[in-house]
Design a protein around this motif. Structure first.
Motif, PDB file in Angstrom:
ATOM      1  N   MET A 232      39.679 -14.226  32.535  1.00 51.67           N
ATOM      2  CA  MET A 232      40.570 -13.559  31.406  1.00 51.67           C
ATOM      3  C   MET A 232      39.676 -12.507  30.805  1.00 51.67           C
ATOM      4  O   MET A 232      38.368 -12.849  30.853  1.00 51.67           O
ATOM      5  N   THR A 233      40.107 -11.440  30.401  1.00 54.04           N
ATOM      6  CA  THR A 233      39.389 -10.464  29.582  1.00 54.04           C
ATOM      7  C   THR A 233      39.311 -11.048  28.171  1.00 54.04           C
ATOM      8  O   THR A 233      40.217 -11.167  27.574  1.00 54.04           O
ATOM      9  N   GLU A 234      38.109 -11.229  27.656  1.00 50.35           N
ATOM     10  CA  GLU A 234      37.982 -11.971  26.385  1.00 50.35           C
ATOM     11  C   GLU A 234      38.121 -10.587  25.306  1.00 50.35           C
ATOM     12  O   GLU A 234      37.171  -9.846  25.425  1.00 50.35           O
ATOM     13  N   ILE A 235      38.755 -10.773  24.402  1.00 51.72           N
ATOM     14  CA  ILE A 235      38.736  -9.786  23.213  1.00 51.72           C
ATOM     15  C   ILE A 235      37.909 -10.192  22.026  1.00 51.72           C
ATOM     16  O   ILE A 235      38.012 -11.446  21.814  1.00 51.72           O
ATOM     17  N   SER A 236      36.854  -9.588  21.793  1.00 55.01           N
ATOM     18  CA  SER A 236      35.802  -9.977  20.971  1.00 55.01           C
ATOM     19  C   SER A 236      35.866  -9.250  19.689  1.00 55.01           C
ATOM     20  O   SER A 236      36.072  -8.071  19.455  1.00 55.01           O
ATOM     21  N   ALA A 237      35.700  -9.893  18.691  1.00 53.86           N
ATOM     22  CA  ALA A 237      35.982  -9.250  17.276  1.00 53.86           C
ATOM     23  C   ALA A 237      34.739  -8.334  17.122  1.00 53.86           C
ATOM     24  O   ALA A 237      34.625  -7.600  16.086  1.00 53.86           O
ATOM     25  N   ALA A 238      33.549  -8.652  18.017  1.00 49.55           N
ATOM     26  CA  ALA A 238      32.511  -7.737  17.716  1.00 49.55           C
ATOM     27  C   ALA A 238      32.823  -6.013  18.129  1.00 49.55           C
ATOM     28  O   ALA A 238      32.212  -5.187  17.621  1.00 49.55           O
ATOM     29  N   ALA A 239      34.121  -6.002  18.857  1.00 45.35           N
ATOM     30  CA  ALA A 239      34.333  -4.606  18.773  1.00 45.35           C
ATOM     31  C   ALA A 239      34.852  -3.977  17.735  1.00 45.35           C
ATOM     32  O   ALA A 239      35.179  -2.739  17.900  1.00 45.35           O
ATOM     33  N   LEU A 240      35.170  -4.666  16.800  1.00 42.41           N
ATOM     34  CA  LEU A 240      36.000  -4.196  15.469  1.00 42.41           C
ATOM     35  C   LEU A 240      35.170  -3.041  14.976  1.00 42.41           C
ATOM     36  O   LEU A 240      35.965  -2.178  14.361  1.00 42.41           O
ATOM     37  N   ARG A 241      33.742  -2.839  15.104  1.00 42.32           N
ATOM     38  CA  ARG A 241      33.158  -1.737  14.396  1.00 42.32           C
ATOM     39  C   ARG A 241      32.356  -1.151  15.444  1.00 42.32           C
ATOM     40  O   ARG A 241      31.359  -0.906  15.566  1.00 42.32           O
ATOM     41  N   GLY A 242      32.905  -0.757  16.547  1.00 44.46           N
ATOM     42  CA  GLY A 242      32.273  -0.213  17.651  1.00 44.46           C
ATOM     43  C   GLY A 242      32.194   1.162  17.471  1.00 44.46           C
ATOM     44  O   GLY A 242      32.329   1.855  16.576  1.00 44.46           O
ATOM     45  N   ALA A 243      31.756   2.043  18.578  1.00 41.87           N
ATOM     46  CA  ALA A 243      31.495   3.018  18.806  1.00 41.87           C
ATOM     47  C   ALA A 243      32.584   4.118  18.934  1.00 41.87           C
ATOM     48  O   ALA A 243      32.565   5.361  18.814  1.00 41.87           O
ATOM     49  N   VAL A 244      33.830   3.572  19.021  1.00 41.31           N
ATOM     50  CA  VAL A 244      34.882   4.614  19.077  1.00 41.31           C
ATOM     51  C   VAL A 244      35.402   5.237  17.826  1.00 41.31           C
ATOM     52  O   VAL A 244      35.577   4.381  16.878  1.00 41.31           O
ATOM     53  N   ASP A 245      35.745   6.574  17.800  1.00 44.49           N
ATOM     54  CA  ASP A 245      35.644   7.242  16.491  1.00 44.49           C
ATOM     55  C   ASP A 245      37.425   7.644  16.217  1.00 44.49           C
ATOM     56  O   ASP A 245      37.790   8.522  16.977  1.00 44.49           O
ATOM     57  N   LEU A 246      38.104   7.114  15.563  1.00 40.99           N
ATOM     58  CA  LEU A 246      39.523   7.348  15.441  1.00 40.99           C
ATOM     59  C   LEU A 246      39.910   8.224  14.054  1.00 40.99           C
ATOM     60  O   LEU A 246      41.038   8.388  13.571  1.00 40.99           O
TER      61      LEU A 246
ATOM     62  N   LEU B  32      27.288  -6.785  15.429  1.00 35.99           N
ATOM     63  CA  LEU B  32      27.499  -5.571  14.313  1.00 35.99           C
ATOM     64  C   LEU B  32      26.498  -5.227  13.545  1.00 35.99           C
ATOM     65  O   LEU B  32      26.212  -3.999  13.336  1.00 35.99           O
ATOM     66  N   ASP B  33      25.406  -6.239  13.111  1.00 39.15           N
ATOM     67  CA  ASP B  33      24.384  -5.822  12.451  1.00 39.15           C
ATOM     68  C   ASP B  33      23.301  -5.075  13.189  1.00 39.15           C
ATOM     69  O   ASP B  33      22.826  -3.869  12.667  1.00 39.15           O
ATOM     70  N   ARG B  34      23.339  -5.244  14.555  1.00 40.58           N
ATOM     71  CA  ARG B  34      22.290  -4.564  15.319  1.00 40.58           C
ATOM     72  C   ARG B  34      22.804  -2.968  15.587  1.00 40.58           C
ATOM     73  O   ARG B  34      21.965  -2.160  15.585  1.00 40.58           O
ATOM     74  N   VAL B  35      24.189  -2.831  15.857  1.00 41.86           N
ATOM     75  CA  VAL B  35      24.729  -1.322  16.108  1.00 41.86           C
ATOM     76  C   VAL B  35      24.934  -0.629  14.670  1.00 41.86           C
ATOM     77  O   VAL B  35      25.099   0.570  14.595  1.00 41.86           O
ATOM     78  N   GLN B  36      24.867  -1.484  13.495  1.00 42.30           N
ATOM     79  CA  GLN B  36      25.359  -0.747  12.390  1.00 42.30           C
ATOM     80  C   GLN B  36      24.296   0.289  12.100  1.00 42.30           C
ATOM     81  O   GLN B  36      22.994   0.406  12.104  1.00 42.30           O
ATOM     82  N   GLY B  37      24.844   1.718  12.009  1.00 41.17           N
ATOM     83  CA  GLY B  37      24.073   2.900  11.630  1.00 41.17           C
ATOM     84  C   GLY B  37      23.421   3.576  12.773  1.00 41.17           C
ATOM     85  O   GLY B  37      22.848   4.637  12.682  1.00 41.17           O
ATOM     86  N   LEU B  38      23.627   2.869  14.134  1.00 40.63           N
ATOM     87  CA  LEU B  38      23.027   3.633  15.231  1.00 40.63           C
ATOM     88  C   LEU B  38      23.753   4.832  15.568  1.00 40.63           C
ATOM     89  O   LEU B  38      24.851   4.941  15.515  1.00 40.63           O
ATOM     90  N   ASP B  39      23.090   5.801  15.809  1.00 43.66           N
ATOM     91  CA  ASP B  39      23.622   7.306  16.603  1.00 43.66           C
ATOM     92  C   ASP B  39      23.805   6.975  17.927  1.00 43.66           C
ATOM     93  O   ASP B  39      22.634   6.860  18.616  1.00 43.66           O
ATOM     94  N   LEU B  40      24.986   6.857  18.740  1.00 41.49           N
ATOM     95  CA  LEU B  40      25.008   6.754  20.032  1.00 41.49           C
ATOM     96  C   LEU B  40      24.159   7.884  20.768  1.00 41.49           C
ATOM     97  O   LEU B  40      23.336   7.552  21.821  1.00 41.49           O
TER      98      LEU B  40
END
Length: 315
Positions: A1-15, A225-233
């Motif tokens: 099964m594809t696991e939905i992770s709350a880690a993605a909630l502040r991912g790199a996708v810009d809406l 989330l803490d590790r990716v915060q503020g990173l520029d892709l």
């Protein structure tokens, strides 16, 4: 099964560029279109465009929204879209399905970095959560929807839309049990962007109960989330490309890929790094891989495949 992770909630996708617009009710697609089934039930299924996607983003702050990215020429879309609509309707208003024709709405497709379709992404609290890409069986769709509702509840998104004129499902359903104090503290900290405090709260919860699986999952997610915060892709990718042997640089790209839903890319990068790394430094790479495996979930086929390759590299 594809696991939905709350880690993605502040991912790199810009809406952000798609906010502040109004959504339109679902209507019948053009004759011959290989679209999902037309129409909606009390707003449960809607067609959206580049110009009307903003209201869907805002709606996701109270009800989880599933975004189905499809196209008229896409054969697998014909298989998957009716299943997604069927399962959505079965949720009695607790989930809204937003249907997006990627050919007619390139801004949405670009925002989600849709490299192939069908692609299904959830929105929870205005933030994207990867679900799956490609046609999948109905049983797996049901499992992923169940996980979606769990993650939405963990983030306080428990509303519903009326179905066939009925009252909101939240009126008829029992109240959600309150979160344990340390979990509530962690979620409050996450909402405030204070990931360090959330990490401490989850660590305390695990110290009190080492079998607290929710705390364990939450800790892994908030650490990401803490590790990716503020990173520029773009900057991170450039640094990693310039120093392919720099473990920390490769870790950052893998973290951003995972947070943005590019799971295979994240695993592949770290597996390649493991293969090219000196024996005495491999432990760090293996431990990070295992951490990311836990975030996605052991039942996910991408995890199984990556574990198999890791085992072959170890032995």
């Amino acid at each position: 099964m594809t696991e939905i992770s709350a880690a993605a909630l502040r991912g790199a996708v810009d809406l952000s560029s798609l906010r502040g617009r109004s959504a339109q009710p679902a209507s019948a697609p053009a004759t011959g279109a290989a679209a999902p089934a037309a129409g909606g039930s009390g707003g449960v299924v809607v067609d959206v465009t580049d110009a009307t996607f903003g209201e869907i983003v805002e709606l996701s702050r109270s009800v989880p929204v599933v975004v189905d990215l499809w196209a008229e020429w896409c054969g697998p879309c014909k298989q998957l879209s009716p299943i997604i609509e069927k399962v959505t309707r079965e949720q009695n208003g607790r989930v809204v399905l937003a249907k997006v024709d990627v050919d007619a709405n390139p801004q949405i497709a670009q925002a989600f970095r849709a490299q192939s379709i069908p692609m299904v992404v959830a929105l929870i609290g205005g933030q994207p959560v990867p679900m799956f890409t490609g046609a999948v069986p109905e049983e797996q769709v049901r499992e992923v929807f169940a996980r979606l509702l769990e993650v939405a509840a963990q983030n306080g998104i428990t509303g519903a839309v009326p179905v066939d004129g009925a009252q909101e499902a939240t009126d008829a359903e029992p109240q959600e049990a309150p979160l344990p104090p340390l979990h509530a503290e962690a979620f409050e900290a996450i909402e405030a962007g204070d990931y360090a405090r959330a990490i401490v709260a989850y660590e305390k919860a695990l110290a009190e109960n080492p079998r607290d699986e929710d705390a364990k999952a939450g800790l892994g997610q908030v650490r990401l989330l803490d590790r990716v915060q503020g990173l520029d892709l773009q900057q991170v990718r450039a640094a990693a490309a310039a120093a392919p042997g720099d473990i920390d640089a490769q870790f950052q790209v893998a973290d951003l890929d995972l947070a943005g839903g590019h799971v295979d890319d994240a695993f592949g990068r770290l597996l390649d790094l493991f293969a090219a790394t000196a024996t005495d430094e491999r432990t760090r790479v293996r431990e990070r891989l295992v951490e990311l495996f836990d975030l996605i979930g052991p039942a996910d086929p991408r995890v199984a495949s990556a574990r198999t390759r890791l085992a072959s590299l170890l032995f």
